[in-house]
Scaffold this motif. Structure first.
Motif, PDB file in Angstrom:
ATOM      1  N   VAL A 142      24.398  -7.359 -34.583  1.00  0.00           N
ATOM      2  CA  VAL A 142      25.233  -6.224 -34.231  1.00  0.00           C
ATOM      3  C   VAL A 142      25.643  -6.226 -33.072  1.00  0.00           C
ATOM      4  CG1 VAL A 142      24.831  -3.613 -34.422  1.00  0.00           C
ATOM      5  CG2 VAL A 142      23.763  -4.955 -35.977  1.00  0.00           C
ATOM      6  N   ASN A 143      26.944  -6.157 -32.678  1.00  0.00           N
ATOM      7  CA  ASN A 143      27.466  -5.865 -31.371  1.00  0.00           C
ATOM      8  C   ASN A 143      27.220  -7.136 -30.428  1.00  0.00           C
ATOM      9  OD1 ASN A 143      28.764  -3.661 -32.522  1.00  0.00           O
ATOM     10  ND2 ASN A 143      26.853  -2.399 -31.905  1.00  0.00           N
ATOM     11  N   GLU A 144      26.914  -8.338 -30.894  1.00  0.00           N
ATOM     12  CA  GLU A 144      26.779  -9.148 -29.994  1.00  0.00           C
ATOM     13  C   GLU A 144      25.633  -9.130 -28.815  1.00  0.00           C
ATOM     14  OE1 GLU A 144      30.560 -10.553 -28.334  1.00  0.00           O
ATOM     15  OE2 GLU A 144      31.289 -11.631 -30.007  1.00  0.00           O
ATOM     16  N   PRO A 145      24.322  -8.930 -29.501  1.00  0.00           N
ATOM     17  CA  PRO A 145      23.278  -8.553 -28.641  1.00  0.00           C
ATOM     18  C   PRO A 145      22.860  -9.510 -27.385  1.00  0.00           C
ATOM     19  CG  PRO A 145      22.510  -9.543 -30.588  1.00  0.00           C
ATOM     20  CD  PRO A 145      23.922  -9.495 -30.772  1.00  0.00           C
ATOM     21  N   SER A 146      21.888  -9.076 -26.737  1.00  0.00           N
ATOM     22  CA  SER A 146      21.382 -10.151 -25.704  1.00  0.00           C
ATOM     23  C   SER A 146      20.303 -10.695 -26.503  1.00  0.00           C
ATOM     24  CB  SER A 146      20.803  -9.430 -24.588  1.00  0.00           C
ATOM     25  OG  SER A 146      21.901  -8.791 -23.823  1.00  0.00           O
ATOM     26  N   VAL A 147      20.283 -12.232 -26.058  1.00  0.00           N
ATOM     27  CA  VAL A 147      19.456 -12.933 -26.908  1.00  0.00           C
ATOM     28  C   VAL A 147      18.628 -13.669 -25.900  1.00  0.00           C
ATOM     29  CG1 VAL A 147      19.065 -14.971 -28.584  1.00  0.00           C
ATOM     30  CG2 VAL A 147      21.105 -13.379 -28.883  1.00  0.00           C
ATOM     31  N   TYR A 148      17.397 -13.208 -26.012  1.00  0.00           N
ATOM     32  CA  TYR A 148      16.326 -13.769 -24.869  1.00  0.00           C
ATOM     33  C   TYR A 148      15.536 -15.192 -25.143  1.00  0.00           C
ATOM     34  CZ  TYR A 148      17.447  -9.255 -23.163  1.00  0.00           C
ATOM     35  OH  TYR A 148      17.885  -8.117 -22.605  1.00  0.00           O
ATOM     36  N   ASP A 149      15.346 -15.133 -26.504  1.00  0.00           N
ATOM     37  CA  ASP A 149      14.539 -16.365 -27.044  1.00  0.00           C
ATOM     38  C   ASP A 149      14.734 -16.529 -28.293  1.00  0.00           C
ATOM     39  OD1 ASP A 149      12.460 -18.211 -26.882  1.00  0.00           O
ATOM     40  OD2 ASP A 149      10.846 -16.879 -27.034  1.00  0.00           O
ATOM     41  N   PHE A 150      14.449 -18.049 -28.762  1.00  0.00           N
ATOM     42  CA  PHE A 150      14.438 -18.597 -30.049  1.00  0.00           C
ATOM     43  C   PHE A 150      13.146 -19.089 -30.429  1.00  0.00           C
ATOM     44  CE2 PHE A 150      18.712 -19.229 -28.317  1.00  0.00           C
ATOM     45  CZ  PHE A 150      19.550 -18.607 -29.305  1.00  0.00           C
ATOM     46  N   LEU A 151      12.907 -19.064 -31.793  1.00  0.00           N
ATOM     47  CA  LEU A 151      11.559 -19.713 -32.365  1.00  0.00           C
ATOM     48  C   LEU A 151      12.226 -20.586 -33.456  1.00  0.00           C
ATOM     49  CD1 LEU A 151       8.502 -20.020 -32.714  1.00  0.00           C
ATOM     50  CD2 LEU A 151       8.457 -17.956 -33.920  1.00  0.00           C
ATOM     51  N   PHE A 152      11.603 -21.891 -33.734  1.00  0.00           N
ATOM     52  CA  PHE A 152      11.912 -22.569 -34.733  1.00  0.00           C
ATOM     53  C   PHE A 152      10.688 -22.993 -35.635  1.00  0.00           C
ATOM     54  CE2 PHE A 152      14.958 -23.510 -31.249  1.00  0.00           C
ATOM     55  CZ  PHE A 152      16.305 -23.357 -31.677  1.00  0.00           C
ATOM     56  N   VAL A 153      10.688 -22.623 -37.046  1.00  0.00           N
ATOM     57  CA  VAL A 153       9.905 -22.575 -37.901  1.00  0.00           C
ATOM     58  C   VAL A 153      10.526 -23.293 -39.244  1.00  0.00           C
ATOM     59  CG1 VAL A 153       7.941 -21.696 -39.445  1.00  0.00           C
ATOM     60  CG2 VAL A 153       8.578 -20.632 -36.987  1.00  0.00           C
ATOM     61  N   ASN A 154      10.255 -24.616 -39.237  1.00  0.00           N
ATOM     62  CA  ASN A 154      10.817 -25.243 -40.438  1.00  0.00           C
ATOM     63  C   ASN A 154      12.303 -25.220 -40.476  1.00  0.00           C
ATOM     64  OD1 ASN A 154       8.054 -26.291 -41.143  1.00  0.00           O
ATOM     65  ND2 ASN A 154       8.089 -24.179 -42.396  1.00  0.00           N
ATOM     66  N   ASP A 155      12.908 -24.691 -41.274  1.00  0.00           N
ATOM     67  CA  ASP A 155      14.145 -24.567 -41.501  1.00  0.00           C
ATOM     68  C   ASP A 155      14.871 -23.304 -40.905  1.00  0.00           C
ATOM     69  OD1 ASP A 155      14.697 -27.205 -42.576  1.00  0.00           O
ATOM     70  OD2 ASP A 155      14.324 -26.438 -44.519  1.00  0.00           O
TER      71      ASP A 155
END
Length: 359
Positions: A142-155
């Motif tokens: 929604v409205n190109e948010p701020s993205v502070y972190d990613f978490l990768f779990v399987n796929d």
């Protein structure tokens, strides 16, 4: 505002800390690859250590505000206040602007040869050609948010944003919001079957159903900024910005606070490497501490008796030595460095000395 900081290291579950370097430096990013630890600062450059943080080598970038670092065998990518910088991972460290010029990049991650970048108010990007081209991946946001972190779990990919937690199951090409709508999520992590979401000013949340439902964690200040979360088995370490350091030894059921030796409570990042806990702060250097599972409090003197447990602290095999008038029905309670009970054991008819496993 003015935020004192740096990088600290802890060697005993965060009970006390040792300042190693960067005194007076604002350390914003802390990461590792192989045996190398890398620290990014606010206007003082990028540093690496190959000896567990005991000494650091300056490798350039004196001018930018470094928010995030991703490193692999051949390359280093740095997210900063004006895009993404790249250098080959060699002794020369020649830096070039590789993308997203004019955009703040608080998060950058290398996962399965794809580089993901989270930005401030411009959503997320990815590169499949080692940073030469960056593709926006904002479908469903929604409205190109701020993205502070990613978490990768399987796929699956979970994104911590300023509007809750989002999920993608196709490498970020499509996103759907799965919880904590309207809340700034600064970091998201998983330990065993529990997800943890640290917020900007709303404390810590957990989910045990893949992020579909979230519960506020008791024992962590509800109005706090949770800046970092790391794990060592069931031990969880949480940094609260300007409030120090919290620990749980039962995967988040109960919590204790311990910041002894941390002269700065503005912790930005935590890192566990080689059974050592590191803390990066805004202004006071590198602190580190070795991880341990349990410690045994020194017993009160017993008249006409000798009672001791060694070694102390202990993380696997403990020895109980008794010289008591009555050696039957002895109870031993083990606690960690924060006073939280780890295990309770009962013994009958001890003759002088016995060894037991607390792991």
């Amino acid at each position: 505002g003015n935020y004192p900081g740096g990088v600290y290291l802890s060697t005993n579950n965060g009970d006390t800390w040792e300042n190693k370097s960067f005194v007076g430096t604002y350390v914003m990013a802390l990461s590792s690859f192989g045996s190398t630890i890398i620290a990014g600062t606010y206007g003082d450059g990028l540093f690496i250590s190959n000896n567990k943080g005991n000494s650091w080598q300056y490798i350039g970038l004196l001018w930018p505000t470094i928010y995030s670092v991703a490193m692999n065998e051949n390359d280093i990518f740095v997210g900063f206040h004006n895009g993404i910088l790249h250098s080959s991972n060699n002794s020369e460290y020649n830096w070039t602007l590789t993308g997203l010029e004019g955009i703040e990049v608080p998060s950058i991650v290398n996962h399965n040869d794809i580089i993901y970048a989270g930005t401030i108010k411009n959503g997320a990007y990815k590169s499949t050609d080692n940073g030469n081209m960056w593709i926006p991946i904002n479908n469903g946001f929604v409205n190109e948010p701020s993205v502070y972190d990613f978490l990768f779990v399987n796929d699956s990919i979970f994104a911590a944003t300023n509007d809750g937690v989002f999920l993608s199951t196709n490498n970020g090409n499509n996103w759907s919001q799965i919880g904590l709508s309207g809340i700034d999520i600064f970091t998201i992590k998983k330990n065993r079957n529990t997800y943890f979401a640290g917020t900007m000013e709303n404390g810590l949340y957990t989910s045990t159903d893949n992020g579909n439902n979230w519960s506020l964690v008791e024992g962590i200040p509800t109005n706090s900024i949770v800046s970092s979360i790391v794990f060592n088995n069931e031990n969880i370490f949480v940094s609260i910005f300007e409030s120090g350091f919290y620990v749980s030894t039962d995967n988040g059921i109960s919590w204790g606070q311990s910041s002894e030796g941390l002269t700065n409570s503005s912790i930005v990042r935590l890192l566990i490497k080689d059974k050592t806990l590191y803390a990066a702060t805004l202004g006071n250097g590198v602190f580190k501490r070795k991880l341990q599972v349990a410690s045994v409090p020194t017993p009160l003197p017993l008249p006409e008796n000798t009672f001791s447990i060694f070694p102390n602290p202990v993380d696997n095999i403990a020895n109980l030595k008794c010289e008591l008038n009555n050696t039957s029905n002895i109870k031993v309670t083990l606690t960690n460095s924060y006073g939280l009970q780890v295990k309770e054991l009962f013994f009958e008819n001890i003759e002088n000395e016995i060894s037991f496993d607390i792991s």
